[in-house]
Design a protein around this motif. Structure first.
Motif, short mmCIF file in Angstrom:
data_model
loop_
_atom_site.label_atom_id
_atom_site.label_comp_id
_atom_site.label_asym_id
_atom_site.label_seq_id
_atom_site.Cartn_x
_atom_site.Cartn_y
_atom_site.Cartn_z
N SER A 21 5.16 -2.22 7.37
CA SER A 21 4.41 -1.83 6.17
C SER A 21 5.23 -2.21 4.93
O SER A 21 6.43 -2.48 5.05
CB SER A 21 4.19 -0.30 6.15
OG SER A 21 5.43 0.35 6.03
N LEU A 22 4.58 -2.15 3.78
CA LEU A 22 5.30 -2.45 2.53
C LEU A 22 6.43 -1.43 2.33
O LEU A 22 7.54 -1.79 1.93
CB LEU A 22 4.31 -2.41 1.35
CG LEU A 22 4.91 -2.67 -0.03
CD1 LEU A 22 5.60 -4.03 -0.10
CD2 LEU A 22 3.83 -2.57 -1.11
N ASP A 64 12.47 -3.45 -4.72
CA ASP A 64 11.53 -2.76 -5.61
C ASP A 64 10.24 -3.54 -5.82
O ASP A 64 9.45 -3.22 -6.70
CB ASP A 64 12.21 -2.53 -6.98
CG ASP A 64 13.44 -1.68 -6.83
OD1 ASP A 64 13.38 -0.73 -6.01
OD2 ASP A 64 14.46 -1.99 -7.47
N GLN A 65 10.03 -4.55 -5.00
CA GLN A 65 8.89 -5.42 -5.26
C GLN A 65 7.63 -4.95 -4.54
O GLN A 65 7.70 -4.32 -3.49
CB GLN A 65 9.22 -6.85 -4.81
CG GLN A 65 10.47 -7.43 -5.46
CD GLN A 65 10.27 -7.79 -6.92
OE1 GLN A 65 9.14 -7.82 -7.40
NE2 GLN A 65 11.35 -8.03 -7.63
N GLY A 66 6.48 -5.33 -5.11
CA GLY A 66 5.19 -4.97 -4.52
C GLY A 66 4.68 -6.05 -3.58
O GLY A 66 5.38 -7.03 -3.28
N PHE A 113 5.53 -11.50 6.43
CA PHE A 113 4.16 -10.99 6.55
C PHE A 113 4.21 -9.47 6.59
O PHE A 113 5.12 -8.88 7.19
CB PHE A 113 3.50 -11.51 7.84
CG PHE A 113 2.28 -10.72 8.23
CD1 PHE A 113 1.08 -10.93 7.58
CD2 PHE A 113 2.35 -9.72 9.21
CE1 PHE A 113 -0.04 -10.15 7.89
CE2 PHE A 113 1.24 -8.96 9.54
CZ PHE A 113 0.04 -9.18 8.88
N LEU A 114 3.24 -8.81 5.96
CA LEU A 114 3.10 -7.35 6.06
C LEU A 114 1.64 -7.02 6.40
O LEU A 114 0.72 -7.68 5.89
CB LEU A 114 3.46 -6.69 4.72
CG LEU A 114 4.92 -6.84 4.28
CD1 LEU A 114 5.11 -6.29 2.87
CD2 LEU A 114 5.85 -6.11 5.27
N PRO A 115 1.40 -6.01 7.28
CA PRO A 115 0.02 -5.68 7.67
C PRO A 115 -0.90 -5.39 6.48
O PRO A 115 -2.11 -5.63 6.54
CB PRO A 115 0.19 -4.44 8.56
CG PRO A 115 1.56 -4.59 9.13
CD PRO A 115 2.39 -5.24 8.06
#
Ligand code: NDP
Length: 339
Positions: A10-11, A28-30, A64-66
């Motif tokens: 996850s993020l 700290d990134q989105g 990659f993130l879900p």
């Protein structure tokens, strides 16, 4: 040289481990930032087999993130996987496992039709999904853990959530033919694929999840869920064994009840320590020895010098191939996680 293409769950997970991965500027990134981040080799290690043979491997973080799927960032998700594959190939890796969602994205978005990544032609023979070994290990976990929970498989009902998937369908074939379970409940969303699987197996019943769970002595979780489900414990049989092979996990990690035994599915333990950092980051209990079975498949193929896409495409996993990879798994010192 073998390789592993992995991703975080996850993020939030990604932010918390960015520093450990050697990228404090990512912390700290989105999601936008992760969508544009290139693949990185974040670990390089040696693995020794129980036979004494030593091989070298590299871990490729795809970034990659879900959440990319949940937020319809499909182009970013597919680019992550193709770029990570190209990165592995350019780094001279003979056989690379596509861990977790990597192979699911590859299949769902038909990435086999995109062979060229910039100036490189991907050679798909250098990649494996790792799903044959994963399915084999999950079945062995069910067979070994059920009696310990007081469950006799020959008298038991087993629900497979994600039954029509690549891993799920292989698990169903094995549970019917080898484990001799009394009843199989096939759970997924697409009815046509469920009916096709039921016809192929000539065994089991198709049921919605909420009807299947209360009937099951054993639940195998292998659905491609981007986030864990909350399961109502009051609707489950007791005892009940749950083998959760999802990555991210199919059941919420906080789920805990004395009558329900939850086992981390698709995880193997090696008989010798591996000097790597990456399994700390994905929260293995014994990071020097435990790993995903799909990653172990690329190690096994390297040990056996089987530089070919052993597990490829969907629903092609046969019992014979599970036997073959299972024998290699035992020979090289891997065993299914049972605690
Ligand atoms: P597939 O995409 O081949 O199959 C996914 C299955 O889940 C399908 O049957 C799909 O059917 C079902 N599914 C998806 N969403 C839902 C839902 N909301 N409710 C019920 N069923 C659902 O995936 P794989 O077999 O390749 O992988 C399965 C899981 O195993 C994933 O979480 C993956 O990350 C994990 N994995 C673990 C490994 C390990 O080493 N431990 C290795 C590789 C994968 P439908 O769409 O019809 O619902």
């Amino acid at each position: 040289m073998f390789g592993l293409i992995g991703h975080l769950t996850s993020l939030e997970h990604a932010k918390s481990v960015a520093k450990d991965l050697g990228y404090p500027e990512y912390a700290d990134q989105g999601l936008d930032f992760w969508c544009s981040a290139p693949p990185q080799i974040v670990d390089h290690f040696k693995v020794v087999s129980a036979t004494g043979q030593t091989i070298e491997g590299k871990y490729v973080e795809s970034c990659f993130l879900p959440e990319m799927l949940a937020n319809r960032r499909i182009k970013a998700a597919t680019r992550k996987i193709l770029n990570a594959m190209a990165h592995a190939q350019k780094n001279g890796i003979n056989i690379t496992a596509l861990g977790g969602f990597s192979s699911i994205i590859f299949e769902n978005f038909k990435l086999d039709q995109i062979k060229r990544v910039r100036n490189l032609d991907l050679d798909f023979k250098k990649f494996t999904t790792g799903n044959t070994h994963t399915a084999y290990i999950i079945c062995k976990q069910v067979e070994a853990a059920a009696p310990k929970c007081g469950i006799d498989l020959s008298q038991s009902t087993v629900a497979v959530c994600g039954a029509t998937g690549d891993i799920g369908s292989a698990v169903c074939r094995w549970l019917k033919a080898r484990s001799g379970v009394k009843e199989l409940l096939l759970v997924a969303r697409n009815q046509e694929r469920l009916n096709d699987l039921r016809a192929e197996l000539d065994f089991g019943r198709v049921l919605p999840m909420d009807e299947a769970l209360p009937l099951a002595d054993v639940v195998v979780w292998v659905a491609s869920l981007p986030k864990g489900l909350n399961v109502d414990v009051n609707r489950l049989k007791q005892p009940c064994l749950m083998v959760d092979g999802g990555y991210p996990k199919n059941i919420d990690v906080t789920f805990n009840h004395p009558g329900i035994h939850v086992l981390k599915g698709g995880i193997v333990e090696h008989s010798l320590d591996i000097d790597w950092h990456i399994m700390n980051i994905v929260n293995m209990d014994v990071p020097g020895r435990q790993l995903f079975a799909c990653f172990a498949e690329s190690m096994l193929l390297e040990f056996e010098k089987l530089h070919t896409n052993f597990s490829w495409g969907r629903n092609q996993i046969t019992l014979e191939k599970m036997d073959l990879i299972g024998e290699a798994s035992v020979r090289h010192g891997f065993r299914p996680l049972l605690t």
